[in-house]
Design a protein around this motif. Structure first.
Motif, PDB file in Angstrom:
ATOM      1  N   GLN A  29       0.673  -1.342  -0.083  1.00 10.57           N
ATOM      2  CA  GLN A  29      -0.057  -0.093  -0.292  1.00 10.57           C
ATOM      3  C   GLN A  29       0.974   1.024  -0.026  1.00 10.57           C
ATOM      4  OE1 GLN A  29      -2.951  -0.355   3.446  1.00 10.57           O
ATOM      5  NE2 GLN A  29      -3.390  -2.235   2.239  1.00 10.57           N
ATOM      6  N   LEU A  30       0.219   2.718  -0.698  1.00 15.96           N
ATOM      7  CA  LEU A  30       0.949   3.308  -0.803  1.00 15.96           C
ATOM      8  C   LEU A  30       1.581   4.735   0.681  1.00 15.96           C
ATOM      9  CD1 LEU A  30      -1.025   5.624  -3.473  1.00 15.96           C
ATOM     10  CD2 LEU A  30       0.981   3.816  -3.700  1.00 15.96           C
ATOM     11  N   ASN A  31       0.818   3.790   2.097  1.00 14.38           N
ATOM     12  CA  ASN A  31       1.469   4.250   2.688  1.00 14.38           C
ATOM     13  C   ASN A  31       2.333   3.295   3.887  1.00 14.38           C
ATOM     14  OD1 ASN A  31      -0.796   2.689   3.593  1.00 14.38           O
ATOM     15  ND2 ASN A  31      -1.101   3.161   5.512  1.00 14.38           N
ATOM     16  N   HIS A  32       2.490   2.643   2.790  1.00 11.96           N
ATOM     17  CA  HIS A  32       3.708   1.419   3.689  1.00 11.96           C
ATOM     18  C   HIS A  32       4.619   2.088   4.296  1.00 11.96           C
ATOM     19  CE1 HIS A  32       0.983  -2.415   3.206  1.00 11.96           C
ATOM     20  NE2 HIS A  32       0.947  -2.298   4.347  1.00 11.96           N
ATOM     21  N   VAL A  33       4.966   1.968   5.598  1.00 10.85           N
ATOM     22  CA  VAL A  33       6.600   2.821   5.906  1.00 10.85           C
ATOM     23  C   VAL A  33       7.612   1.311   5.563  1.00 10.85           C
ATOM     24  CG1 VAL A  33       8.077   3.368   7.414  1.00 10.85           C
ATOM     25  CG2 VAL A  33       5.196   3.793   7.677  1.00 10.85           C
ATOM     26  N   LEU A  34       8.500   2.069   4.637  1.00  9.33           N
ATOM     27  CA  LEU A  34       9.630   1.025   3.651  1.00  9.33           C
ATOM     28  C   LEU A  34       9.624  -0.113   4.805  1.00  9.33           C
ATOM     29  CD1 LEU A  34      11.184   3.363   1.190  1.00  9.33           C
ATOM     30  CD2 LEU A  34       8.866   1.608   0.524  1.00  9.33           C
ATOM     31  N   VAL A  35      10.578   0.254   6.213  1.00  6.11           N
ATOM     32  CA  VAL A  35      11.364  -0.149   7.367  1.00  6.11           C
ATOM     33  C   VAL A  35      10.242  -0.863   8.225  1.00  6.11           C
ATOM     34  CG1 VAL A  35      12.956  -0.255   9.102  1.00  6.11           C
ATOM     35  CG2 VAL A  35      13.828   1.146   6.619  1.00  6.11           C
ATOM     36  N   ASP A  36       9.581   0.151   8.759  1.00  6.98           N
ATOM     37  CA  ASP A  36       8.921  -1.014   9.608  1.00  6.98           C
ATOM     38  C   ASP A  36       7.523  -1.754   9.132  1.00  6.98           C
ATOM     39  OD1 ASP A  36       9.924   1.269  11.439  1.00  6.98           O
ATOM     40  OD2 ASP A  36       8.487   2.431  10.955  1.00  6.98           O
ATOM     41  N   ASP A  37       6.913  -1.216   7.929  1.00  7.30           N
ATOM     42  CA  ASP A  37       5.772  -2.396   7.282  1.00  7.30           C
ATOM     43  C   ASP A  37       6.094  -3.613   6.219  1.00  7.30           C
ATOM     44  OD1 ASP A  37       3.776  -0.858   8.546  1.00  7.30           O
ATOM     45  OD2 ASP A  37       4.055   0.563   7.422  1.00  7.30           O
ATOM     46  N   PHE A  70      12.350   9.142   1.589  1.00 10.40           N
ATOM     47  CA  PHE A  70      11.703   7.851   1.412  1.00 10.40           C
ATOM     48  C   PHE A  70      11.344   6.695   2.500  1.00 10.40           C
ATOM     49  CE2 PHE A  70      15.296   8.960  -0.811  1.00 10.40           C
ATOM     50  CZ  PHE A  70      15.869   8.632  -2.435  1.00 10.40           C
ATOM     51  N   ARG A  71      10.740   7.618   3.044  1.00  5.76           N
ATOM     52  CA  ARG A  71      10.134   6.546   4.425  1.00  5.76           C
ATOM     53  C   ARG A  71       8.317   5.643   3.671  1.00  5.76           C
ATOM     54  NH1 ARG A  71       9.040   6.880   9.410  1.00  5.76           N
ATOM     55  NH2 ARG A  71       6.886   6.574  10.143  1.00  5.76           N
ATOM     56  N   THR A  72       8.101   6.249   3.475  1.00 10.24           N
ATOM     57  CA  THR A  72       6.356   5.658   2.650  1.00 10.24           C
ATOM     58  C   THR A  72       7.041   5.428   0.813  1.00 10.24           C
ATOM     59  OG1 THR A  72       5.649   7.482   1.676  1.00 10.24           O
ATOM     60  CG2 THR A  72       5.992   6.714   4.354  1.00 10.24           C
ATOM     61  N   VAL A  73       6.080   3.847   0.952  1.00 12.54           N
ATOM     62  CA  VAL A  73       6.169   3.956  -0.731  1.00 12.54           C
ATOM     63  C   VAL A  73       5.870   5.268  -1.660  1.00 12.54           C
ATOM     64  CG1 VAL A  73       4.701   2.846  -2.207  1.00 12.54           C
ATOM     65  CG2 VAL A  73       5.476   1.317   0.031  1.00 12.54           C
ATOM     66  N   SER A  74       4.495   5.636  -1.210  1.00 17.71           N
ATOM     67  CA  SER A  74       4.226   7.365  -1.387  1.00 17.71           C
ATOM     68  C   SER A  74       5.197   8.089  -2.022  1.00 17.71           C
ATOM     69  CB  SER A  74       2.709   7.814  -0.716  1.00 17.71           C
ATOM     70  OG  SER A  74       3.192   7.726   0.467  1.00 17.71           O
ATOM     71  N   ALA A  75       5.851   8.103  -1.140  1.00 14.71           N
ATOM     72  CA  ALA A  75       6.954   9.696  -0.414  1.00 14.71           C
ATOM     73  C   ALA A  75       8.252   8.603  -1.716  1.00 14.71           C
ATOM     74  CB  ALA A  75       8.075   8.760   0.413  1.00 14.71           C
TER      75      ALA A  75
END
Length: 87
Positions: A29-37, A70-75
């Motif tokens: 999902q676009l709001n997924h955090v790359l590291v955490d999620d 680059f924190r989230t997919v949408s970023a």
């Protein structure tokens, strides 16, 4: 940027993230955090950046390597769109 190009960027970025994280692109999902999620580690992060550079034909500058970009997919998608438009 045209809507078709925008959709193409979204799809290609999701494919790259999917390949690197070994997750189904449809579950990302676009709001997924790359590291955490998504569990991206530092090596995978560098792989992702290299793939983005290759796929979209831009070169990252040292100033571009800020984690908040680059924190989230949408970023990531927004960053890539900015690079594509700047070309």
């Amino acid at each position: 940027m045209q809507a078709q190009n925008e959709e193409n960027v979204n799809r290609l970025v999701l494919e790259i993230i999917s390949q690197i994280t070994k997750r189904n692109a449809q579950t990302i999902q676009l709001n997924h955090v790359l590291v955490d999620d998504l569990g991206l580690d530092s090596i995978q992060f560098l792989e992702m950046l290299a793939e983005l550079e290759d796929k979209f034909g831009f070169e990252l500058e040292v100033d571009d390597l800020r984690p908040e970009l680059f924190r989230t997919v949408s970023a990531v998608i927004e960053f890539v769109k900015g690079q594509v438009v700047a070309q």
